[in-house]
Design a protein around this motif. Structure first.
Motif, PDB file in Angstrom:
ATOM      1  N   MET A   1       0.850  -1.165   0.000  1.00 18.14           N
ATOM      2  CA  MET A   1       0.000   0.000   0.000  1.00 18.14           C
ATOM      3  C   MET A   1       0.902   1.235   0.000  1.00 18.14           C
ATOM      4  N   ILE A   2       0.501   2.255  -0.753  1.00 20.92           N
ATOM      5  CA  ILE A   2       1.250   3.495  -0.825  1.00 20.92           C
ATOM      6  C   ILE A   2       0.649   4.516   0.146  1.00 20.92           C
ATOM      7  N   LEU A   3       1.524   5.156   0.930  1.00 21.78           N
ATOM      8  CA  LEU A   3       1.116   6.189   1.874  1.00 21.78           C
ATOM      9  C   LEU A   3       1.938   7.445   1.620  1.00 21.78           C
ATOM     10  N   TYR A   4       1.365   8.600   1.981  1.00 27.64           N
ATOM     11  CA  TYR A   4       1.984   9.890   1.713  1.00 27.64           C
ATOM     12  C   TYR A   4       2.133  10.691   3.003  1.00 27.64           C
ATOM     13  N   HIS A   5       3.261  11.391   3.081  1.00 29.85           N
ATOM     14  CA  HIS A   5       3.507  12.321   4.187  1.00 29.85           C
ATOM     15  C   HIS A   5       3.708  13.699   3.575  1.00 29.85           C
TER      16      HIS A   5
ATOM     17  N   GLU B   1      11.565  17.030   2.536  1.00 30.17           N
ATOM     18  CA  GLU B   1      11.542  15.611   2.190  1.00 30.17           C
ATOM     19  C   GLU B   1      11.890  14.799   3.432  1.00 30.17           C
ATOM     20  N   VAL B   2      11.181  13.701   3.622  1.00 39.98           N
ATOM     21  CA  VAL B   2      11.440  12.829   4.766  1.00 39.98           C
ATOM     22  C   VAL B   2      11.734  11.426   4.240  1.00 39.98           C
ATOM     23  N   GLN B   3      13.003  11.069   4.210  1.00 41.01           N
ATOM     24  CA  GLN B   3      13.396   9.728   3.782  1.00 41.01           C
ATOM     25  C   GLN B   3      13.484   8.773   4.957  1.00 41.01           C
TER      26      GLN B   3
ATOM     27  N   GLU C   1       6.048   2.987   0.953  1.00 41.26           N
ATOM     28  CA  GLU C   1       5.335   1.732   0.793  1.00 41.26           C
ATOM     29  C   GLU C   1       5.141   1.162   2.190  1.00 41.26           C
ATOM     30  N   PHE C   2       3.937   0.730   2.467  1.00 36.85           N
ATOM     31  CA  PHE C   2       3.582   0.197   3.780  1.00 36.85           C
ATOM     32  C   PHE C   2       3.069  -1.218   3.585  1.00 36.85           C
ATOM     33  N   ASP C   3       3.599  -2.132   4.346  1.00 37.99           N
ATOM     34  CA  ASP C   3       3.163  -3.527   4.290  1.00 37.99           C
ATOM     35  C   ASP C   3       1.923  -3.671   5.162  1.00 37.99           C
ATOM     36  N   ASN C   4       0.757  -3.660   4.513  1.00 39.35           N
ATOM     37  CA  ASN C   4      -0.478  -3.725   5.302  1.00 39.35           C
ATOM     38  C   ASN C   4      -0.801  -5.138   5.789  1.00 39.35           C
ATOM     39  N   GLU C   5       0.123  -6.062   5.622  1.00 38.80           N
ATOM     40  CA  GLU C   5      -0.019  -7.400   6.198  1.00 38.80           C
ATOM     41  C   GLU C   5       0.662  -7.481   7.568  1.00 38.80           C
TER      42      GLU C   5
ATOM     43  N   PHE D   1      10.749   3.991   2.186  1.00 30.49           N
ATOM     44  CA  PHE D   1      10.721   5.222   1.392  1.00 30.49           C
ATOM     45  C   PHE D   1      10.821   4.876  -0.085  1.00 30.49           C
ATOM     46  N   LYS D   2       9.941   5.496  -0.899  1.00 27.56           N
ATOM     47  CA  LYS D   2       9.938   5.243  -2.339  1.00 27.56           C
ATOM     48  C   LYS D   2      10.458   6.432  -3.135  1.00 27.56           C
ATOM     49  N   GLU D   3       9.905   7.631  -2.851  1.00 26.84           N
ATOM     50  CA  GLU D   3      10.286   8.820  -3.614  1.00 26.84           C
ATOM     51  C   GLU D   3       9.743  10.067  -2.929  1.00 26.84           C
ATOM     52  N   ALA D   4      10.222  11.211  -3.411  1.00 23.50           N
ATOM     53  CA  ALA D   4       9.685  12.493  -2.966  1.00 23.50           C
ATOM     54  C   ALA D   4       9.125  13.203  -4.183  1.00 23.50           C
ATOM     55  N   ILE D   5       7.944  13.771  -4.015  1.00 21.73           N
ATOM     56  CA  ILE D   5       7.324  14.561  -5.070  1.00 21.73           C
ATOM     57  C   ILE D   5       7.407  16.010  -4.609  1.00 21.73           C
ATOM     58  N   VAL D   6       8.197  16.801  -5.322  1.00 27.07           N
ATOM     59  CA  VAL D   6       8.548  18.152  -4.906  1.00 27.07           C
ATOM     60  C   VAL D   6       7.610  19.192  -5.505  1.00 27.07           C
TER      61      VAL D   6
END
Length: 162
Positions: free
Chosen positions: A1-5, A10-12, A60-64, A154-159
């Motif tokens: 699952m994708i999550l956003y902060h 940027e927070v890696q 990316e969050f492991d929802n399992e 951490f996957k990426e930062a969208i600036v």
């Protein structure tokens, strides 16, 4: 699952920052699966802090994780348990079971008045729940411990999101 902060930086490598401000689920690192909500937060934080630029840090969050040793508390809707959990945390009085991750609705600008009225005793729990029922609340994921943070990648930062 994708999550956003959403933030102004940027927070890696997230960390748990203890604050004197009462948060819905206590001190932790907060994310959402709602990109629009995270975008609003990034813009708001940039304005409040007067520095940086709106940035979404994508994880990316492991929802399992519920099958692991990580202790998760999930609220599916703003019910009695959620209301009292949020109120206790906002007042800094939560003393129940400790969780690594808490998932549930956000007490947003529309609901905070109801929650504040309940905290002050102006309305009953029953009235608060009736007022909260029609709320279409977005979600939040609070990572409250190091073990909880370890479930994120951490996957990426969208600036400069808008």
């Amino acid at each position: 699952m994708i999550l956003y902060h959403g933030s102004n930086v940027e927070v890696q490598n997230p960390r748990i920052i203890t604050t004197n401000r009462g948060l819905d689920f206590g001190s932790g690192f907060y994310l959402t699966s709602d990109v629009e909500q995270a975008t609003r937060w990034s813009i708001l934080k940039t304005k409040r802090r007067g520095s940086g630029m709106p940035i979404l840090s994508v994880f990316e969050f492991d929802n399992e994780i519920e099958k692991s040793d990580v202790i998760v508390r999930k609220f599916n809707k703003p019910n009695r348990e959620w209301l009292n959990f949020v109120v206790d945390n906002r007042k800094g009085q939560y003393s129940g079971k400790l969780f690594d991750v808490v998932i549930g609705p956000v007490a947003n600008d529309k609901t905070i008045l109801t929650i504040n009225d309940y905290i002050s005793g102006a309305i009953s729990e029953e009235t608060a729940l009736i007022l909260l029922e029609p709320s279409k609340l977005t979600n939040q994921y609070a990572f409250l411990t190091y073990a909880g943070l370890q479930t994120l990648k951490f996957k990426e930062a969208i600036v400069n999101v808008r």
